[in-house]
Design a protein around this motif. Structure first.
Motif, PDB file in Angstrom:
ATOM      1  N   GLU A  63       0.824  -1.212   0.000  1.00  0.00           N
ATOM      2  CA  GLU A  63       0.000   0.000   0.000  1.00  0.00           C
ATOM      3  C   GLU A  63       0.856   1.258   0.000  1.00  0.00           C
ATOM      4  O   GLU A  63       0.513   2.259  -0.645  1.00  0.00           O
ATOM      5  N   LYS A  64       1.986   1.233   0.713  1.00  0.00           N
ATOM      6  CA  LYS A  64       2.859   2.415   0.752  1.00  0.00           C
ATOM      7  C   LYS A  64       3.433   2.717  -0.630  1.00  0.00           C
ATOM      8  O   LYS A  64       3.620   3.888  -0.990  1.00  0.00           O
ATOM      9  N   VAL A  65       3.686   1.684  -1.431  1.00  0.00           N
ATOM     10  CA  VAL A  65       4.189   1.882  -2.794  1.00  0.00           C
ATOM     11  C   VAL A  65       3.068   2.424  -3.673  1.00  0.00           C
ATOM     12  O   VAL A  65       3.260   3.386  -4.439  1.00  0.00           O
ATOM     13  N   ALA A  66       1.892   1.825  -3.581  1.00  0.00           N
ATOM     14  CA  ALA A  66       0.750   2.286  -4.377  1.00  0.00           C
ATOM     15  C   ALA A  66       0.407   3.736  -4.051  1.00  0.00           C
ATOM     16  O   ALA A  66       0.125   4.544  -4.938  1.00  0.00           O
ATOM     17  N   ARG A  67       0.449   4.082  -2.770  1.00  0.00           N
ATOM     18  CA  ARG A  67       0.106   5.439  -2.362  1.00  0.00           C
ATOM     19  C   ARG A  67       1.130   6.445  -2.895  1.00  0.00           C
ATOM     20  O   ARG A  67       0.772   7.532  -3.356  1.00  0.00           O
ATOM     21  N   ALA A  68       2.404   6.083  -2.836  1.00  0.00           N
ATOM     22  CA  ALA A  68       3.444   6.978  -3.340  1.00  0.00           C
ATOM     23  C   ALA A  68       3.279   7.221  -4.836  1.00  0.00           C
ATOM     24  O   ALA A  68       3.442   8.356  -5.316  1.00  0.00           O
ATOM     25  N   MET A  69       2.935   6.181  -5.576  1.00  0.00           N
ATOM     26  CA  MET A  69       2.711   6.350  -7.019  1.00  0.00           C
ATOM     27  C   MET A  69       1.475   7.196  -7.285  1.00  0.00           C
ATOM     28  O   MET A  69       1.486   8.080  -8.156  1.00  0.00           O
ATOM     29  N   ALA A  70       0.407   6.933  -6.557  1.00  0.00           N
ATOM     30  CA  ALA A  70      -0.837   7.676  -6.763  1.00  0.00           C
ATOM     31  C   ALA A  70      -0.648   9.156  -6.448  1.00  0.00           C
ATOM     32  O   ALA A  70      -1.244  10.017  -7.104  1.00  0.00           O
ATOM     33  N   GLU A  71       0.177   9.455  -5.461  1.00  0.00           N
ATOM     34  CA  GLU A  71       0.429  10.849  -5.107  1.00  0.00           C
ATOM     35  C   GLU A  71       1.355  11.530  -6.110  1.00  0.00           C
ATOM     36  O   GLU A  71       1.268  12.740  -6.310  1.00  0.00           O
ATOM     37  N   LYS A  78     -11.245   7.245 -12.154  1.00  0.00           N
ATOM     38  CA  LYS A  78     -11.339   5.871 -12.648  1.00  0.00           C
ATOM     39  C   LYS A  78     -10.164   5.517 -13.571  1.00  0.00           C
ATOM     40  O   LYS A  78     -10.357   5.084 -14.706  1.00  0.00           O
ATOM     41  N   PRO A  79      -8.946   5.685 -13.109  1.00  0.00           N
ATOM     42  CA  PRO A  79      -7.790   5.428 -13.966  1.00  0.00           C
ATOM     43  C   PRO A  79      -7.642   3.946 -14.299  1.00  0.00           C
ATOM     44  O   PRO A  79      -7.945   3.071 -13.486  1.00  0.00           O
ATOM     45  N   LEU A  96      -6.253  -0.519  -5.048  1.00  0.00           N
ATOM     46  CA  LEU A  96      -7.685  -0.283  -4.852  1.00  0.00           C
ATOM     47  C   LEU A  96      -7.982   0.309  -3.482  1.00  0.00           C
ATOM     48  O   LEU A  96      -9.032   0.916  -3.289  1.00  0.00           O
ATOM     49  N   LYS A  97      -7.080   0.133  -2.538  1.00  0.00           N
ATOM     50  CA  LYS A  97      -7.248   0.792  -1.245  1.00  0.00           C
ATOM     51  C   LYS A  97      -6.987   2.290  -1.369  1.00  0.00           C
ATOM     52  O   LYS A  97      -7.604   3.098  -0.668  1.00  0.00           O
ATOM     53  N   VAL A  98      -6.064   2.624  -2.242  1.00  0.00           N
ATOM     54  CA  VAL A  98      -5.675   4.023  -2.428  1.00  0.00           C
ATOM     55  C   VAL A  98      -6.578   4.720  -3.429  1.00  0.00           C
ATOM     56  O   VAL A  98      -6.969   5.878  -3.244  1.00  0.00           O
ATOM     57  N   ILE A  99      -6.922   4.009  -4.517  1.00  0.00           N
ATOM     58  CA  ILE A  99      -7.811   4.553  -5.561  1.00  0.00           C
ATOM     59  C   ILE A  99      -8.937   3.543  -5.773  1.00  0.00           C
ATOM     60  O   ILE A  99      -8.872   2.689  -6.670  1.00  0.00           O
ATOM     61  N   PRO A 100      -9.983   3.594  -4.972  1.00  0.00           N
ATOM     62  CA  PRO A 100     -11.030   2.567  -5.015  1.00  0.00           C
ATOM     63  C   PRO A 100     -11.730   2.425  -6.360  1.00  0.00           C
ATOM     64  O   PRO A 100     -12.240   1.340  -6.676  1.00  0.00           O
ATOM     65  N   ASP A 101     -11.776   3.506  -7.164  1.00  0.00           N
ATOM     66  CA  ASP A 101     -12.489   3.419  -8.439  1.00  0.00           C
ATOM     67  C   ASP A 101     -11.567   3.093  -9.609  1.00  0.00           C
ATOM     68  O   ASP A 101     -11.973   3.162 -10.770  1.00  0.00           O
ATOM     69  N   ALA A 102     -10.320   2.702  -9.337  1.00  0.00           N
ATOM     70  CA  ALA A 102      -9.390   2.370 -10.411  1.00  0.00           C
ATOM     71  C   ALA A 102      -9.825   1.098 -11.130  1.00  0.00           C
ATOM     72  O   ALA A 102     -10.405   0.177 -10.527  1.00  0.00           O
TER      73      ALA A 102
END
Length: 223
Positions: A63-71, A78-79, A96-102
């Motif tokens: 999640e920390k990696v996904a969040r860093a990329m999303a930021e 809806k990416p 999906l935790k960081v961007i639920p509609d992805a």
């Protein structure tokens, strides 16, 4: 194209005994590599002396990696996100935790990994090869590939980089193994079991330019 470090927070958390990897009496390096390159049970969930030794989902790890990329990346609503070499899909699940509609998509050449992926997203993952991605041009808002493309020989690395460039719009990121000096080269040779593309950062840069890859990147070093 920029060098952006999303991965060292995970890579540097692992302790490594390089000589033990090479000289293990039951799984010496050559035997471990032979088993690992099947990308089957032994690679993911077999003995730790072969590879992961049990690749399980750990809450918050990816999640920390996904969040860093999303930021970092400016993604639309809806990416569409593709992970090339998705393995068991843990990073995509945490996206999906960081961007639920992805809209998430994953592709991997390991049928074992896909069969043992996260139940919740298994229907978003498919068997395939990085050299021939089954999606149209400019289809994804973010394309990622982590610790995958260095496993390809030159004749496959070339089309894989071109395919990654082709299916992505603007945002692309890959992470591969590399070395900056003879010590890191030796450590990489001792530790790796699937790497085929042994390149310095300068050589990787040549590959990016040669194939027209315009995305961001980072390198894993074995210090």
């Amino acid at each position: 194209m920029a060098e952006i470090d999303f991965m060292s927070v995970l890579h540097k958390s692992t302790q490594r005994d390089y000589l033990a990897r090479v000289n293990d009496p039951e799984f010496p390096k050559a035997k471990a590599a032979e088993l690992a390159k099947k990308f089957d049970f032994d690679y993911w969930d077999g003995d730790r002396r072969i590879c992961y030794g049990g690749y399980r989902y750990l809450e918050g790890r990816w999640e920390k990696v996904a969040r860093a990329m999303a930021e970092h990346y400016e993604l639309p609503a809806k990416p569409k996100i593709l992970d090339i070499g998705c393995g068991k899909g843990f990073l995509l699940y945490d996206f999906l935790k960081v961007i639920p509609d992805a809209e998430i998509y994953g592709i991997d050449s390991s049928s074992y990994a896909l069969a043992n992926s996260k139940d919740e997203i298994r229907d978003r993952l498919q068997l395939g090869n990085a050299t021939a991605l089954p999606w149209p041009d400019d289809h994804f808002d973010l394309v990622i590939s982590i610790n995958t493309l260095h496993c390809l020989p030159a004749q496959e690395l070339d089309p894989a980089l071109r395919e990654m460039e082709r299916v992505g719009k603007k945002n692309k990121y890959l992470c591969v193994e590399s070395y900056r000096n003879e010590q890191e080269k030796a450590n990489l040779l001792y530790w790796q079991v699937t790497c085929e593309a042994f390149n310095t950062p300068e050589a990787w840069q040549w590959w990016f330019e040669h194939t027209g890859f315009s995305g961001d990147h980072s390198f894993i070093y074995f210090e």
